[in-house]
Design an enzyme around this catalytic site. Structure first.
Site, PDB file in Angstrom:
ATOM      1  CE  LYS A 144       4.473   5.888  -3.951  1.00 22.95           C
ATOM      2  NZ  LYS A 144       3.097   5.999  -4.287  1.00 22.95           N
ATOM      3  CD  GLU A 198       2.027  11.638   0.288  1.00 20.02           C
ATOM      4  OE1 GLU A 198       2.388  12.923  -0.440  1.00 20.02           O
ATOM      5  OE2 GLU A 198       1.578  10.172   0.635  1.00 20.02           O
TER       6      GLU A 198
END
Length: 429
Positions: free
Chosen positions: A339, A205
């Site tokens: 999500k 990330e």
């Protein structure tokens, strides 16, 4: 004029070099929408199914041609001709056609790709940006970014047990300024790590993945870097953690095995550790502090820290209204991580956000570790006025794409735009 006339799915590649699903939708008036689906590394056992081919001779078994086939055949046959503006009908048509409780037949990656592409096409047909189409005239809040600058756990090959150490520039006056502050801290941290002979390679990330032996070591570096960048820890910039504790939970022994720190802790002991860290560092948010089904541990955590720290359920809730409703009833956690690939459709995602809001839980829009250039979550963060977003570090273009989209939205909103800022902090802070 918003009738769907064509749907085309394809296999593309995400930021980890793994296949994922991309879907194009075209409407009767020529309006077009495209969406690419993200993929997680640390996934909750209660998430909807991400359908992979399993053919080890191609893509290491991670191909998505079965999901793509479902998009181009069964799903396309069922929803071509439907109105793109009827999102609920389209999503429910796909869910019923799939016929499983976890979208295991077609895959959440197939259904979500179509769901998001349909919404984008409908927005274009209306002549509206996605955030305005989904959120209406009320959409105007720019989220505080929770910027992942140190990676551990499943996101990096280092000894750190916790998965993400994030900075949140709550003292900024705009998303533009928040990105600037985050970038300055990020570059300062890189210099500090390099000066100490630490690795400055980045994880999935975009955060650094140094070989540190404890959470405290990572937090010390971060606090020092915030200060050296010219900002006040606990005033201008706060810290958020994603422990992703399901990944180091030993269910058989009912203990949390922090191998990097050489400690094995009970739920209560792990909570005490969080209390200790929150007393020492300006931590305003902890995600997945306990394992996804350790409800007793979550109860202890919520009782001890819930009045002053945001306690986010990711694996705990998996963006699922049934799991969330159960958690609300149990009085555990106080925030929902959002999500959309955990649940697999836009309408179900929005239903989860609404449920969280109704229960006075906060909501945090989130990326996955396997991302693409798709910026949908930036628009959804503004559409829902959720006030917080997790979309990675200040490098890697699949992360930066979301920050850039938020800055464009802020510019477009002009004087109407409001940066969430300090409103995300719990009252005790």
């Amino acid at each position: 004029m918003t009738a769907i006339v064509s749907i085309h799915g394809r296999q593309v590649v995400d930021s980890r070099g793994n296949p994922t699903v991309e879907v194009d939708v075209t409407l009767e008036d020529g309006s077009f929408g495209r969406a690419a689906v993200p993929s997680g590394a640390s996934t909750g056992v209660h998430e909807a199914v991400e359908l992979r081919d399993g053919d080890k001779t191609r893509w290491g078994g991670k191909g998505v041609t079965k999901a793509v086939h479902a998009v181009n055949n069964e799903i396309a046959n069922a929803i071509i001709g439907l109105e793109a503006e009827d999102q609920e009908l389209i999503d429910q048509t796909m869910i019923k056609l799939d016929g499983t409780p976890n979208k295991g037949k077609f895959g959440a990656n197939a259904i979500l790709g179509v769901s998001l592409a349909v919404a984008k096409a409908a927005a274009e047909a209306r002549g509206l940006p996605l955030y305005r189409y989904v959120g209406g005239t009320a959409a105007h809040v720019l989220p505080v970014p929770m910027m992942n600058i140190v990676n551990g756990g499943m996101h990096a090959d280092n000894p750190i047990d916790f998965q993400e150490f994030m900075i949140a520039p709550v003292g900024a006056s705009s998303i533009n300024e928040a990105v600037r502050i985050g970038t300055e801290v990020f570059h300062t941290l890189k210099k500090e790590l390099s000066a100490k002979g630490m690795n400055t390679n980045v994880g999935d990330e975009g955060g650094f993945a140094p070989s540190l032996d404890s959470a405290s070591s990572a937090l010390d570096f971060i606090v020092d870097s915030i200060s050296k960048a010219g900002y006040k820890p606990g005033e201008d910039v706060f810290i958020a953690l994603d422990a992703a504790s399901s990944e180091f939970y030993n269910k058989d022994q009912n203990i949390y095995d922090l191998k990097g720190e050489g400690r094995k802790l009970t739920s209560a002991q792990l909570v005490d550790y969080y209390v200790e860290l929150c007393g020492k560092y300006p931590i305003y948010s902890i995600e997945d502090g306990l394992a996804e089904d350790d409800f007793e541990g979550w109860k202890i955590l919520t009782e001890k820290l819930g009045d002053k720290v945001q306690l986010v359920g990711d694996d705990l809730f998996v963006t699922n209204v049934k799991r969330l409703s159960d958690g609300i009833e149990r009085g555990i956690a106080n925030s929902l991580l959002v999500k959309f690939n955990q649940i697999g459709s836009l309408s179900e995602t929005l239903a989860a956000v609404n449920m969280a809001n109704d229960a006075s839980y906060t909501a945090v829009m989130s990326h996955r570790s396997g991302e693409t250039e798709d910026t949908t979550i930036a628009d959804l963060a503004v559409a829902t006025n959720c006030g917080q977003i997790k979309t990675g570090s200040l490098c890697r273009s699949e992360r930066i794409a979301k920050y850039n989209q938020l800055m464009r939205i802020e510019e477009e909103l002009g004087s109407v735009a409001k940066y969430a800022g300090r409103s995300v902090l719990r009252k005790a802070k």
